[in-house]
Write a protein that holds these residues in place. Structure first.
Motif, PDB file in Angstrom:
ATOM      1  N   LYS A  59       0.838  -1.200   0.000  1.00 23.38           N
ATOM      2  CA  LYS A  59       0.000   0.000   0.000  1.00 23.38           C
ATOM      3  C   LYS A  59       0.875   1.253   0.000  1.00 23.38           C
ATOM      4  O   LYS A  59       0.631   2.190  -0.757  1.00 23.38           O
ATOM      5  CB  LYS A  59      -0.931   0.007   1.210  1.00 23.38           C
ATOM      6  N   LYS A  89       2.448   1.674  -3.407  1.00 25.34           N
ATOM      7  CA  LYS A  89       1.450   2.138  -4.370  1.00 25.34           C
ATOM      8  C   LYS A  89       1.164   3.625  -4.162  1.00 25.34           C
ATOM      9  O   LYS A  89       1.085   4.384  -5.124  1.00 25.34           O
ATOM     10  CB  LYS A  89       0.163   1.318  -4.221  1.00 25.34           C
ATOM     11  N   ASP A  90       1.022   4.044  -2.908  1.00 25.45           N
ATOM     12  CA  ASP A  90       0.780   5.457  -2.604  1.00 25.45           C
ATOM     13  C   ASP A  90       1.972   6.329  -2.998  1.00 25.45           C
ATOM     14  O   ASP A  90       1.802   7.466  -3.429  1.00 25.45           O
ATOM     15  CB  ASP A  90       0.472   5.641  -1.114  1.00 25.45           C
ATOM     16  N   VAL A 141       4.020   5.954  -5.518  1.00 27.81           N
ATOM     17  CA  VAL A 141       4.176   6.122  -6.960  1.00 27.81           C
ATOM     18  C   VAL A 141       2.954   6.778  -7.601  1.00 27.81           C
ATOM     19  O   VAL A 141       2.888   6.908  -8.818  1.00 27.81           O
ATOM     20  CB  VAL A 141       4.485   4.785  -7.679  1.00 27.81           C
ATOM     21  N   ARG A 142       2.009   7.213  -6.810  1.00 30.67           N
ATOM     22  CA  ARG A 142       0.813   7.880  -7.316  1.00 30.67           C
ATOM     23  C   ARG A 142       1.248   9.217  -7.935  1.00 30.67           C
ATOM     24  O   ARG A 142       1.997   9.970  -7.323  1.00 30.67           O
ATOM     25  CB  ARG A 142      -0.163   8.107  -6.173  1.00 30.67           C
ATOM     26  N   PRO A 143       0.788   9.506  -9.137  1.00 36.13           N
ATOM     27  CA  PRO A 143       1.157  10.774  -9.774  1.00 36.13           C
ATOM     28  C   PRO A 143       0.703  11.977  -8.933  1.00 36.13           C
ATOM     29  O   PRO A 143      -0.296  11.905  -8.229  1.00 36.13           O
ATOM     30  CB  PRO A 143       0.404  10.744 -11.111  1.00 36.13           C
ATOM     31  N   GLU A 144       1.484  13.050  -9.031  1.00 32.22           N
ATOM     32  CA  GLU A 144       1.137  14.265  -8.284  1.00 32.22           C
ATOM     33  C   GLU A 144      -0.245  14.747  -8.683  1.00 32.22           C
ATOM     34  O   GLU A 144      -0.635  14.661  -9.842  1.00 32.22           O
ATOM     35  CB  GLU A 144       2.156  15.372  -8.566  1.00 32.22           C
ATOM     36  N   GLN A 194      -3.026  13.484  -7.974  1.00 28.48           N
ATOM     37  CA  GLN A 194      -4.037  12.434  -7.864  1.00 28.48           C
ATOM     38  C   GLN A 194      -4.231  12.132  -6.384  1.00 28.48           C
ATOM     39  O   GLN A 194      -3.281  11.847  -5.674  1.00 28.48           O
ATOM     40  CB  GLN A 194      -3.606  11.175  -8.600  1.00 28.48           C
ATOM     41  N   GLN A 195      -5.476  12.249  -5.950  1.00 30.77           N
ATOM     42  CA  GLN A 195      -5.756  12.021  -4.540  1.00 30.77           C
ATOM     43  C   GLN A 195      -5.936  10.542  -4.270  1.00 30.77           C
ATOM     44  O   GLN A 195      -6.337   9.774  -5.146  1.00 30.77           O
ATOM     45  CB  GLN A 195      -7.021  12.768  -4.126  1.00 30.77           C
ATOM     46  N   GLN A 196      -5.639  10.208  -3.022  1.00 29.67           N
ATOM     47  CA  GLN A 196      -5.838   8.836  -2.585  1.00 29.67           C
ATOM     48  C   GLN A 196      -7.335   8.578  -2.494  1.00 29.67           C
ATOM     49  O   GLN A 196      -8.077   9.408  -1.991  1.00 29.67           O
ATOM     50  CB  GLN A 196      -5.193   8.651  -1.215  1.00 29.67           C
ATOM     51  N   LYS A 231     -15.791   3.037  -6.737  1.00 24.46           N
ATOM     52  CA  LYS A 231     -14.504   3.692  -6.921  1.00 24.46           C
ATOM     53  C   LYS A 231     -14.299   3.945  -8.394  1.00 24.46           C
ATOM     54  O   LYS A 231     -14.407   3.051  -9.201  1.00 24.46           O
ATOM     55  CB  LYS A 231     -13.362   2.802  -6.413  1.00 24.46           C
ATOM     56  N   GLU A 256     -11.823   4.711 -11.357  1.00 22.81           N
ATOM     57  CA  GLU A 256     -10.389   4.544 -11.601  1.00 22.81           C
ATOM     58  C   GLU A 256     -10.028   5.146 -12.915  1.00 22.81           C
ATOM     59  O   GLU A 256     -10.707   5.184 -13.838  1.00 22.81           O
ATOM     60  CB  GLU A 256     -10.022   3.072 -11.546  1.00 22.81           C
TER      61      GLU A 256
END
Length: 116
Positions: free
Chosen positions: A93, A96-97, A99-102, A104-106, A114, A116
């Motif tokens: 987790k 994954k968090d 590498v989340r693109p700037e 983009q909110q969790q 959800k 996607e």
């Protein structure tokens, strides 16, 4: 390190099996008297049966200590599996968090659909 292989590998399925196998061994240890009794007529000799009965009675004293240790080992195995799975899920987790693109909110937890 860095070649795609994990630095730490724990064979979880084998550890899960290990706990089950230990509990099976404990159960079989605790049923020796019943097993000896089931062969009483097949043994034929009262002397042999009496020797087995004496062995089982003496074995009972040491068996209690052994079964406690077996329980402890099985519990430790279960704990390692449970905690490693929890750690693995947590690390996945976090990765994954990370590498989340700037921008983009969790995703919010709380159910619902959800997107996607």
């Amino acid at each position: 390190m860095g070649k795609g292989k994990s630095d730490l590998a724990i064979p979880l399925s084998e550890l899960e099996d290990y706990g089950r196998q230990l509990r099976s061994i404990k159960e079989r240890l605790n049923h020796t008297k019943k097993m000896f009794e089931s062969y009483r007529d097949d043994i034929g000799s009262g002397t042999v049966y009496d020797a087995l009965d004496d062995f089982e009675s003496n074995w009972h004293d040491g068996r209690e200590d052994i079964t406690k240790q077996i329980d402890s080992l099985a519990d430790m195995s279960d704990t390692v599996v449970r905690e490693f799975k929890k750690l693995d899920d947590d690390l996945a987790k976090k990765a994954k968090d990370a590498v989340r693109p700037e921008g983009q909110q969790q995703p919010q937890s709380g159910g619902g659909n959800k997107a996607e």
